[in-house]
Structures are given as structure tokens and as C-alpha cells.
Scaffold this active site. Sequence first.
Site, short mmCIF file in Angstrom:
data_model
loop_
_atom_site.label_atom_id
_atom_site.label_comp_id
_atom_site.label_asym_id
_atom_site.label_seq_id
_atom_site.Cartn_x
_atom_site.Cartn_y
_atom_site.Cartn_z
N LYS A 33 0.84 -1.20 0.00
CA LYS A 33 0.00 0.00 0.00
C LYS A 33 0.88 1.25 0.00
O LYS A 33 2.08 1.18 0.29
CB LYS A 33 -0.90 -0.02 1.24
CG LYS A 33 -0.16 0.06 2.57
CD LYS A 33 -1.08 -0.22 3.75
CE LYS A 33 -0.32 -0.15 5.07
NZ LYS A 33 -1.16 -0.56 6.21
N ARG A 128 -11.17 0.34 13.87
CA ARG A 128 -10.77 1.15 12.73
C ARG A 128 -11.48 0.66 11.47
O ARG A 128 -12.22 1.39 10.84
CB ARG A 128 -9.24 1.10 12.58
CG ARG A 128 -8.69 2.09 11.60
CD ARG A 128 -7.18 2.00 11.51
NE ARG A 128 -6.71 0.73 10.94
CZ ARG A 128 -5.47 0.52 10.52
NH1 ARG A 128 -4.55 1.48 10.63
NH2 ARG A 128 -5.11 -0.64 10.02
N TYR A 242 17.41 29.89 8.80
CA TYR A 242 16.22 30.61 9.28
C TYR A 242 16.18 30.66 10.81
O TYR A 242 16.45 29.65 11.48
CB TYR A 242 14.95 29.90 8.81
CG TYR A 242 14.60 30.12 7.36
CD1 TYR A 242 14.44 31.40 6.84
CD2 TYR A 242 14.41 29.03 6.52
CE1 TYR A 242 14.09 31.59 5.51
CE2 TYR A 242 14.06 29.20 5.19
CZ TYR A 242 13.90 30.49 4.69
OH TYR A 242 13.56 30.67 3.38
N MET A 290 12.92 24.36 3.06
CA MET A 290 12.11 23.61 2.10
C MET A 290 12.95 22.73 1.18
O MET A 290 12.63 21.56 0.95
CB MET A 290 11.26 24.58 1.26
CG MET A 290 10.31 23.87 0.32
SD MET A 290 9.37 25.00 -0.72
CE MET A 290 8.39 25.86 0.50
C1 LIG Z 1 -0.49 -1.59 6.89
C2 LIG Z 1 -1.13 -2.88 7.23
C3 LIG Z 1 -0.37 -4.05 7.28
C4 LIG Z 1 1.15 -4.04 7.24
O1 LIG Z 1 1.61 -3.54 8.48
P1 LIG Z 1 3.15 -3.43 8.85
O2 LIG Z 1 3.15 -2.99 10.27
O3 LIG Z 1 3.72 -2.39 7.94
O4 LIG Z 1 3.78 -4.76 8.65
C5 LIG Z 1 -1.04 -5.26 7.43
N1 LIG Z 1 -2.39 -5.30 7.57
C6 LIG Z 1 -3.15 -4.18 7.56
C7 LIG Z 1 -4.62 -4.30 7.72
C8 LIG Z 1 -2.55 -2.93 7.40
O5 LIG Z 1 -3.30 -1.82 7.41
#
Ligand SMILES: *Cc1c(COP(=O)(O)O)cnc(C)c1O
Length: 344
Positions: A33, A128, A242, A290
Site C-alpha cells: 500500500k 478502525r 532561518y 524547504m
Molecule cells: C499496513 C497494514 C499491514 C502491514 O503492516 P506493517 O506494520 O507495515 O507490517 C497489514 N495489515 C493491515 C490491515 C494494514 O493496514
Amino acid sequence: MSTGHLTIDLDAIAANWRSLDAQTASETAAVVKADAYGLGAGRVAAKLAAAGARSFCVAATEEGAAVRAAIGPGPAIYVFSGHMIGDTSLVRDNALTPLINSVDQMLRHVEALPGHPFGIQLDTGMNRLGLEPSEWSALRAIALDLKPALIMSHLACADEPSHPMNAQQLAAFVEMTADIDAPRSLSATGGILLGPDYHFDMTRPGVGLYGGAPFDAAIPVVTLDIPVIQTRDVAPGETVGYGNTFTATRPSRIATISAGYADGLHRALGNGLMVFSGDVACPVAGRVSMDLITVDITDLGHDPDTLTLLNARQGVDAVAAVGGTIGYEILTALGARYARSYAG
Ligand SMILES: *Cc1c(COP(=O)(O)O)cnc(C)c1O
């Protein structure tokens, strides 16, 4: 070359996948993801498919379509957000497997795509995503008749092995899935390390593949080299950057490098971050701006062409600790402006 250069070691990602896979008797999916945590979902998924991964997970259907384009037909691609309004054609055309989160999603899926594979996401306490125990009781018989490809849940505290939430969620998951004839999945990277009770039929590591905690045995994956644009002498009493937050207390040599908070190097990193020339650590001097970071290279003794911010000595978690965040956020913030190259 004026931008920073990010090198992503695909062989290291594949090696991390293999070593997480070797810790369980289960199938090991790969979570790609958020563009594989910022490292390039297409390249990463293609590499892991070649290494033997048969299942991938993404957050959104759009991401799933990109992964399908990279890996071709065959492996399963699970979508954590399930089947949302507007998703139907992407789910169908890319053979994605939505993980159904609610009664509404279940109805949408079976009406729009009868017979199309789906999984079920259960809420075991994180609140969630996923069906609540009461919703699952109501839907269970119908859903199981349709032969879900996977039944999964997600742990809230797996990075803290002694947290009582782990055992509590495990018990809830076992109770909600007892006597079910479908593959089950509970654990991401942290859950794999909690031991076999947490492994079930499939695990879903993400951050561990990319070299991040809590998988401390991970091989480092990213190197970030940043060119030096300019160097100068700064006399005692003069300030840098800055807000004048750095004042030289000795005759100093300052290097200005070509990356900043627009490249994902959060402004909070100005407080204590080191960058490396070979093995020598040089402190950031003054605020991260930046596009630029100023570095005290006085003790280095020469003017380098580049300085390295991420490497085997200083990984994403070490950088995150300076900025008061986690390695996941450093990875996913890595900027679009870097020149990227892939090794392996
Ligand atoms: C992001 C996620 C994972 C992977 O989690 P990691 O901690 O990066 O290994 C697995 N299952 C779900 C539902 C997630 O949202």
C-alpha cells in the site's frame, strides 16, 4: 545532478520477505500500500512476485489496479478498504479481492459482482476497519456460504509484544472464526514476531520488508545521498539558517545540501539529525528549510561532494526517532523530487 538520489535495494526487500516467510509455516503476503511505503509499488511487487509472493495487499482499489498492471494475472491482490462506492469496475477489471468491512459493503459486492472473490475484515478491538462481532454474527452464515477467500483482522499493539491487547485480540479473533473453513490472517510485521499463535494461514508484513522496526533483523533497503551545493567558512558568533537557531562557537565549515522538508525531511529533524560522509557523522546545523539543509562539516576536514542521510548506519527508524515519529512516516514521506534508482 542537483537533487538527492534515492537507491532502493530490491534484493534486500526480497531477502526481508524471505526471512519473514521463514519465520512462519504460513503463506506470506506482501503489503505494498501507499506505493510500497513510498518505494514504488510496481517495482517492489514485481520483484516479490518473482521471489514467490502469491498475495499482495493494498489500501485502495486504485493502488490495486497499479499493482495488477505490474505483476500481471495470477497473484491475489487484497484491498483493505473493501468494496467502496465507485470501486466495482476497478475490482472486476483488475481481479482485486476486496476485504469487506461492513454489511453495506457486503451487499454492494454481492449485488454488483456476484461470484467475484472477496475477503472479510473483522474488528477484534482496534475499532478502525472491519465488521463488529454483532454484525459478523448476523452476516456470518450468508458470507460463509459465498466462500470468502480470506478472513482477517489487524492488531493494534503488535509492536509492543507484552501489551495485553495482543492476547485480547487473538482471543477475539479465534472466537469469531472458530469452526470456519476459510483461510485466516491476523498479523502484520509485528504480529509475525509475536509467535506461531498469531500466524494462522497468511501473514501480511509491510514495514519489515522495507527495513523498518519492529523487524530488527531486516536488511537495510534505502540509501539517500544528497549533493552538496556549496560550502563556506563561518566565523564564531555568526549564525546559520532561518531563525538564527545555529550560532558558530568555533571557526566552522558549513555545507548546504540539496534536500529539505519538501522532500519529506521534516522540519522537526533539524534538532539532532546527523548526515554521513563515509563513516563520519556530521550534525545538521540550523533549521531544515524547504529545499536545503545546512550541515556542520568542520570535523570532517574536507569538503564532500555528497552527504548521506539514509544508509546501513542510519536507517528510517533512527531518522524517525530524531523527528519524534516512526520509520513508516519517514518512508512514506520520501519525496517525489529525488532521482530514484533500483538495485537488484
Ligand atoms: C499496513 C497494514 C499491514 C502491514 O503492516 P506493517 O506494520 O507495515 O507490517 C497489514 N495489515 C493491515 C490491515 C494494514 O493496514
